[in-house]
Design an enzyme around this catalytic site. Structure first.
Site, PDB file in Angstrom:
ATOM      1  N   ASN A 175     -38.114  -3.768  -7.909  1.00  9.93           N
ATOM      2  CA  ASN A 175     -39.559  -2.741  -8.360  1.00  9.93           C
ATOM      3  C   ASN A 175     -39.456  -2.191  -7.748  1.00  9.93           C
ATOM      4  O   ASN A 175     -40.403  -0.901  -7.534  1.00  9.93           O
ATOM      5  CB  ASN A 175     -40.504  -4.126  -8.950  1.00  9.93           C
ATOM      6  N   GLU A 208     -41.727 -15.116  -1.227  1.00  6.38           N
ATOM      7  CA  GLU A 208     -43.064 -13.874  -1.838  1.00  6.38           C
ATOM      8  C   GLU A 208     -42.139 -14.400  -3.487  1.00  6.38           C
ATOM      9  O   GLU A 208     -41.194 -13.177  -3.787  1.00  6.38           O
ATOM     10  CB  GLU A 208     -43.353 -12.756  -0.995  1.00  6.38           C
ATOM     11  N   CYS A 234     -45.231  -7.837  -9.484  1.00  9.12           N
ATOM     12  CA  CYS A 234     -45.719  -9.471  -8.613  1.00  9.12           C
ATOM     13  C   CYS A 234     -47.288  -9.471  -9.134  1.00  9.12           C
ATOM     14  O   CYS A 234     -47.222 -11.169  -9.375  1.00  9.12           O
ATOM     15  CB  CYS A 234     -45.400  -9.787  -7.941  1.00  9.12           C
TER      16      CYS A 234
END
Length: 487
Positions: free
Chosen positions: A156, A254, A288
């Site tokens: 992304n 993460e 995210c």
């Protein structure tokens, strides 16, 4: 670094002691906006990873012994070359990942800042002197390289989220094996390899192995890889964490988020709806930190929804390489179908579509849902698409309870005209990052970044936190004359 895949050293290859054919074959690079095949890249397998690890382990020793100013010079030169080649890198980000040009440009600049910050890490103190109870003893705790660091990066924000780990890991003396997602292997891997190669990074210190689950699993399980830095889904992160735990291997995770924006009854609704739209729809919601839950006080909920709907309707969706658009395509059909399934099931459960809820090919319209309750999919699941579900609350206690009900804990935001009220509320929120009168999608290269709960294992990226993240601590004591003990 000229444009045109057919002229590239990396076409059909990977970077491992130079540009080599992948033992795992090749994968096509597909443009999500058009389904056009833009080229192909090497597709790494277990043998490619094993070959890279052996090389990296040898090269790391000399790299760690390289004077800090020389390591810094390589990183600064990489930053310069990144800027010099921004046109090519940004174009691949747009075509390969569906990014808008503005998003690609922001990402490149943030990556540049990461490289400059990493260069500065090399000259930071690498140890501390502690007192001793033994006369004449010197106690030094110092940061030493881990050795070989494996970086598994997502599609992304592929340039930034790869460099966020690669650059500081290199700065403190590690060798790195980067496995970019095959959907973003060019801009998020092979072009970065070219930048570091031209910057003078010694052969073997960085390997870029695009690949799928086989390559990722091989990297995680290899005994000579001392650390894994993974950015991606919580489900995959749990599996990686379990493997690294069994192997007693350092791991930074993460992971995903189901981030909430709280709009209190005294909020500036124009500003709050602007923040809500940006947080929910930026890069098609494929972030995210996306604002996946809009928790709004009942007294202002309808006004907020109307303003958010107005903003959503003003956004243009289309091919970012050909047209001036705000939103590009979702990355693939699987992601589109998942987003649409969440929307459909939430509507079937009683929510209302105020705008959007439709798609053409991979282009999903910005969507606002109201009457969303905590038992609905759009409240409970990480959407990763351009969807803004609005849930109403009556008290601050209820807002905090709703926010903290999620197992995720990455980012949150609070809107209020009272800073003290926002600050007090932030202290009750279980999240790695909380922003008062801002939105959830925030990143500053020098500020420690990371989540809590299902959003990560406590690892932090940014500033001085990178020194601790990508090193191990070693205690060295020394005395001029040896101690004589009773026996």
């Amino acid at each position: 670094m000229n444009s045109g895949a057919e002229t590239k050293e990396w076409s059909g290859r990977l970077y491992s002691d130079g540009w080599v054919s992948a033992l795992g074959g090749v994968s096509n690079v597909v443009e999500p906006s058009t389904s056009e095949i833009l080229g192909n890249v090497g597709n790494g397998n277990r043998d490619d990873i094993a070959r890279a690890v052996q090389s990296a382990a040898k090269a790391q020793l000399a790299w760690a012994a390289t004077p800090f100013d020389q390591r810094a010079a390589v990183l600064r030169e990489a930053a310069r070359l990144l800027k010099q080649n921004e046109g090519e890198i940004n174009e691949w980000n747009v075509r390969e990942c569906g990014s808008t040009p503005a998003k690609a440009q922001w990402e490149l600049h943030a990556t540049y800042e990461q490289l400059i910050a990493a260069a500065a890490l090399t000259m930071q103190p690498d140890g501390e002197l502690y007192p001793s109870t033994m006369p004449g003893r010197m106690n030094i705790c110092r940061h030493v390289p881990i050795g070989v660091v494996g970086v598994i990066a997502p599609w992304n924000f592929p340039v930034l989220l790869a460099t966020r780990s690669v650059a500081p890991a290199l700065a403190v003396g590690n060798a790195v094996i980067l496995k970019p997602d095959v959907q973003s292997a060019v801009c998020g891997g092979l072009l970065l390899a070219k930048v570091f190669e031209e910057a003078g990074l010694p052969s073997g210190v960085l390997h870029v192995i695009p690949g799928g689950p086989e390559a990722g699993d091989a990297l995680v399980r290899h005994p000579q890889v001392g650390m894994i830095s993974f950015t991606g889904s919580t489900a995959v992160g749990r599996s990686i964490g379990a493997t690294c735990g069994q192997m007693l291997k350092k791991v930074a995770l993460e992971l995903g988020g189901n981030n909430a924006l709280i709009v209190l009854d005294d909020a500036d609704l124009d500003a709050a709806s602007s923040n809500g739209a940006w947080g929910a729809f930026l890069h098609q919601g494929q972030i995210c930190m996306q604002t996946g839950r809009h928790l709004v006080h009942r007294s202002v909920a309808e006004d907020y929804a109307n303003k958010l709907v107005e903003r959503a309707k003003a956004l243009r969706v289309g091919n970012p390489f050909k047209d001036q658009v705000h939103l590009g395509p979702l990355i693939n059909q699987k992601q589109r179908d998942r987003v649409d399934d969440i929307v459909r099931k939430t509507v079937e459960a009683g929510a209302k579509v105020r705008t959007g809820g439709e798609y053409s090919d991979l282009f999903y319209q910005p969507t606002v849902l109201t009457d969303v309750t905590p038992d609905m999919p759009a409240f409970n699941e990480e959407i990763f698409g351009p969807v803004a579900p609005i849930t109403v609350f009556d008290t601050e206690e209820e807002a905090v309870e709703l926010l903290n009900s999620s197992p995720y804990g990455l980012a949150a935001a609070v809107h209020t005209r009272s800073l003290s009220r926002g600050w007090a509320l932030a202290s009750r929120i279980r999240s790695g990052m909380v922003h008062v009168n801002d939105q959830t999608v925030n990143n500053e290269f020098h500020v420690p970044f990371g989540g809590m709960g299902a959003s990560g294992n406590g690892g932090r990226f940014g500033g001085a936190a990178n020194i601790h993240e990508f090193t191990q601590t070693q205690w060295v004591s020394a005395m001029d004359a040896p101690i004589k003990y009773p026996f």
